[in-house]
Design a protein around this motif. Structure first.
Motif, PDB file in Angstrom:
ATOM      1  N   MET A 654       0.701  -1.161  -0.034  1.00  0.00           N
ATOM      2  CA  MET A 654       0.125   0.060  -0.083  1.00  0.00           C
ATOM      3  C   MET A 654       0.853   1.262  -0.120  1.00  0.00           C
ATOM      4  SD  MET A 654      -3.269  -0.316  -0.167  1.00  0.00           S
ATOM      5  CE  MET A 654      -4.826  -1.262   0.784  1.00  0.00           C
ATOM      6  N   SER A 658       1.008   2.323  -4.373  1.00  0.00           N
ATOM      7  CA  SER A 658      -0.251   3.139  -4.618  1.00  0.00           C
ATOM      8  C   SER A 658      -0.198   4.699  -3.994  1.00  0.00           C
ATOM      9  CB  SER A 658      -1.459   2.334  -4.033  1.00  0.00           C
ATOM     10  OG  SER A 658      -1.472   2.242  -2.521  1.00  0.00           O
ATOM     11  N   TYR A 678      -7.316  -3.077  -4.166  1.00  0.00           N
ATOM     12  CA  TYR A 678      -7.328  -2.042  -3.174  1.00  0.00           C
ATOM     13  C   TYR A 678      -8.390  -1.882  -2.403  1.00  0.00           C
ATOM     14  CZ  TYR A 678      -5.551   2.232  -1.504  1.00  0.00           C
ATOM     15  OH  TYR A 678      -5.225   3.196  -0.392  1.00  0.00           O
ATOM     16  N   SER A 682      -7.889  -2.489   1.670  1.00  0.00           N
ATOM     17  CA  SER A 682      -8.153  -1.295   2.687  1.00  0.00           C
ATOM     18  C   SER A 682      -9.263  -1.771   3.586  1.00  0.00           C
ATOM     19  CB  SER A 682      -8.934  -0.154   1.875  1.00  0.00           C
ATOM     20  OG  SER A 682      -7.957   0.441   1.027  1.00  0.00           O
TER      21      SER A 682
END
Length: 782
Positions: A654, A658, A678, A682
């Motif tokens: 992460m 990203s 993602y 998350s």
């Protein structure tokens, strides 16, 4: 780029009703338009058939491919500084491309019929732009065309779109409609095109193209908000004529392929220039309806979906659609986290596309006109990418659409002369791109989750016909040898491993349906992965039909058309999502398995060994987050009893791969798969093996997030003390009860409630380590 949404509204979670009517404010369509994300910033509705977006490169390659083709798979790239126009169809996040139908470009002053170059845009209709004068939000895109002083705005409905061009200078205006341009252009891509002028405000346009899909038709109805003064039809295969007065048949307009008495042109290289000679500061609006079936349907789509000239109304209605669709997820977090999560959801909700007209008609795979009477027909099934996380995500965030998507796959099977479910298909064409038969995973996962509304008897037949096909990708050899021999087919190891997973999902479905005989057959096929694991080197390895191992084996090499698909043995040796326990045994147990995972993430990569594959990107050691075969791997530490290592890896991915910037995706979004990864990650969990109805826990990446489910319940995830340093799970509870396992189930989610994590800066090496606390690895030996 304009800053989007500076302030966040108050959000409620879990036990409350989580609603935020303005979630679209957090979406930044420019995320993924830089780097190799290959997304586009233009106007689209949820799952819409229209994707109206700017194109920044005319990728006509002639005899020699241009290196920029890959960079511009979506037509637009954030690094560019000129725009050639706005076309109406685009893929989001693919590594290969097509589409880019009907390019429209306004201009003032001298009229051009060629685009010009990025270095000298003044030589054509191209214009400079910059990101300070550009903005985008769900259903809307705007940019200043700096060379012309034109403010261009775009919006869309499901099957139609609207342009609004505001002129700052009182000069003669022109609008170019170019039928020759496309993404991934090449010689003879346009098979045929034609244009008919109905009146001084209305055009009917058609073209058919070859490309990723061959002989793909598209029809357009184009209407201007005010009459053009005159119009030029340029047939670059022939001659040009100017339609002064447009419908004045006394004017001679010679062309060997056109009736001189008709306002019509046809050929392989048609360009249209509409002229508006009266200086005005009033905006010029253009409405466009599109169809894959006919001119009449394109006109009906236009007149049904935009029966007025109110641009702002269309924009507001499309925004409302997005707010409704995006409200299924609500969260707390930093502004950057909100932009990333909601933009990921926005990208995940763009495909599959609606593929039928307002009257229900669509072009079938067999080339005939079909009519959907009891469902909405969809297209764009990038299944090698999307079966992993996108389709599982859609079962929660768009479950009402899933039955129709599956029914569309089944109709594909019925219309296919190959008797196959889709592999990688779009717009009534099967591209045969990538490997496996992953439609069976999508169908099985949905049915096992209780999703109905499609013909399960037809699905059973389609699944068996696909999995036993006599000519598709060496299935007979796979059944004969228990693996695909490398001397029979390239990419043999990857194909074997993906077949084995697909076969396991088939077994799961037929077991649920009470057909134990078929289930046992496919559970047996699901063990095929073991036949390509070389116990001497502890890697998956190619083997020929004589049973001999590949003598040129290199576990780090990703060779084009070698034994692996867009990857190496380092990645694919972990591709046994349906039997991780069996894979751990093959590798020698928990400790060797953990060591192999660590080596994957830490071993330095020789880039020379992967240079043949542009898609292998987003690298951490040998791990390639920019490509799908790696997406489940970080979660595998859970299966060996060390979930804290998964927690650390997810945060590493992460934090390093990203962001909320244009280059914030580590690789192609691949029609929403990267975005779906993602979103799941998350929330703190991921579907390692769609079809087993469990989700391996990673670690939550936002402090609060909630799903609004179709059954009216809410499933929320909260994380106390979450921070940059507090990335480890200290403890967990589910609905207030201690959770000592490193997975949750589909049933846990659908029951609603609260999953809560206490986070720490130190790993809890005792949490979820025991065998019965690990994610289930459902046995393939039934």
């Amino acid at each position: 780029m304009m800053t989007l949404c500076p302030l966040a509204p108050q959000v409620l979670y879990a036990k409350d009703t989580p609603r935020d009517p303005e979630n679209s404010q957090w979406v930044d369509p420019f995320i993924g338009t830089g780097g190799d994300g290959h997304t586009f910033p233009g106007a689209v509705t949820p799952f819409g058939m229209v994707q109206l977006s700017p194109d920044t490169a005319n990728l006509y390659r002639g005899k020699d491919p241009q290196p920029e083709i890959y960079k511009h798979s979506a037509g637009y790239h954030y690094d560019d500084s000129t725009i050639i126009g706005f076309s109406h169809t685009h893929f989001s996040g693919t590594g290969h491309s097509d589409l880019g139908d009907l390019l429209i470009m306004p201009m003032i002053g001298e009229a051009h019929i060629t685009a010009g170059t990025a270095e000298h845009p003044e030589t054509g209709y191209r214009s400079r732009f910059d990101h300070d004068h550009e903005t985008a939000s769900p259903g809307y895109y705007a940019v200043d065309l700096l060379d012309y002083g034109i403010h261009a705005e775009l919006t869309a409905t499901d099957r139609a779109s609207m342009h609004r061009y505001s002129f700052s200078r009182g000069e003669e205006a022109h609008v170019m409609l170019d039928l020759t341009t496309s993404m991934y252009n090449f010689d003879n891509k346009v098979i045929w095109s034609d244009v008919r002028i109905l009146d001084k405000q209305t055009l009917l346009i058609h073209r058919s193209t070859n490309g990723w899909a061959n002989n793909r038709p598209m029809y357009f109805a184009v209407r201007f908000s005010r009459p053009f003064t005159d119009i030029d039809l340029h047939n670059l295969d022939n001659k040009r004529y100017r339609c002064n007065g447009c419908l004045d048949k006394k004017n001679n307009r010679p062309s060997t392929i056109n009736n001189p008495d008709e306002p019509y042109a046809a050929g392989k290289a048609i360009k249209i220039l509409a002229h508006f000679t009266e200086p005005t500061r009033e905006p010029l609006l253009i409405k466009v309806g599109q169809s894959a079936v006919s001119y009449a349907n394109a006109m009906e789509n236009l007149d049904t979906e935009i029966d007025h000239w109110d641009f702002d109304r269309v924009r507001a209605e499309t925004k409302k659609k997005w707010d409704t669709q995006l409200s299924v997820i609500n969260m707390k977090g930093t502004d950057s986290q909100k932009r990333q999560v909601y933009t990921a959801l926005y990208h995940a909700l763009q495909a599959p596309h609606i593929y039928q007209d307002v009257n229900g008609e669509y072009l079938g795979l067999n080339g005939t006109i079909q009519k959907a009477t009891d469902h909405t027909n969809y297209t764009l099934f990038s299944l090698w990418d999307t079966y992993r996380a996108l389709h599982p995500l859609l079962t929660y965030v768009a479950p009402d659409r899933v039955p129709d998507m599956i029914q569309s796959m089944l109709l594909h099977y019925q219309q296919s002369y190959n008797n196959m479910l889709p592999i990688w298909s779009f717009q009534a064409h099967e591209t045969w791109t990538m490997i496996g038969y992953h439609a069976v995973s999508v169908i099985s996962d949905a049915y096992l989750k209780g999703i109905r509304g499609f013909d399960i008897d037809l699905a059973k037949q389609a699944i068996l016909d696909t999995a036993n096909h006599p000519s598709y990708d060496a299935i007979p050899a796979y059944k004969k040898y228990g693996y695909v021999p490398m001397d029979k087919l390239a990419e043999s190891v990857s194909i074997t491993l993906e077949y084995a997973y697909d076969d396991w999902t088939i077994a799961r479905l037929f077991e649920e349906l009470g057909d134990d005989e078929t289930a046992q057959e496919f559970y047996g096929r699901a063990t095929s992965y073991k036949n390509l694991f070389d116990p001497r080197v502890k890697f998956m390895r190619g083997k020929d039909s004589q049973g001999k191992w590949n003598p040129d084996f290199d576990p780090e090499e990703a060779k084009l058309m070698g034994p692996f698909t867009e990857g190496s043995s380092f990645q694919y040796s972990f591709y046994v999502p349906h039997d991780i326990a069996g894979l751990i045994d093959l590798m020698g147990g928990d400790t060797p398995f953990i060591e192999r995972l660590d080596t994957l993430f830490t071993k330095e990569l020789d880039h020379e060994k992967i240079k043949e594959h542009e898609d292998i990107a987003g690298l951490i050691g040998q791990y390639a987050h920019g490509n799908e075969p790696s997406h489940h791997i970080a979660y595998l530490y859970n299966y060996a009893g060390q979930p804290w290592r998964t927690q650390a890896r997810i945060r590493q991915i992460m934090d390093t791969l990203s962001s909320d910037k244009p280059d914030g995706l580590a690789g192609n979004d691949d029609v929403g798969q990267m975005s779906a990864w993602y979103i799941f990650s998350s929330m703190g969990f991921y579907p390692v093996a769609p079809g087993d109805l469990s989700y391996a826990i990673g670690a939550p990446q936002v402090p609060e997030i909630s799903l609004t489910l179709q059954n009216g319940k809410h499933f929320g995830v909260t994380a106390s003390n979450l921070s940059e340093t507090h990335k480890y799970i200290a403890s967990a509870t589910l609905n207030g009860a201690p959770l000592n396992r490193s997975y949750i189930t589909h049933q846990d989610i659908m029951a609603g409630g609260q999953l809560h994590f206490e986070m720490s800066d130190k790993p809890n090496k005792a949490w979820a380590t025991q065998q019965d606390q690990r994610p289930p690895s459902l046995s393939v030996n039934r």
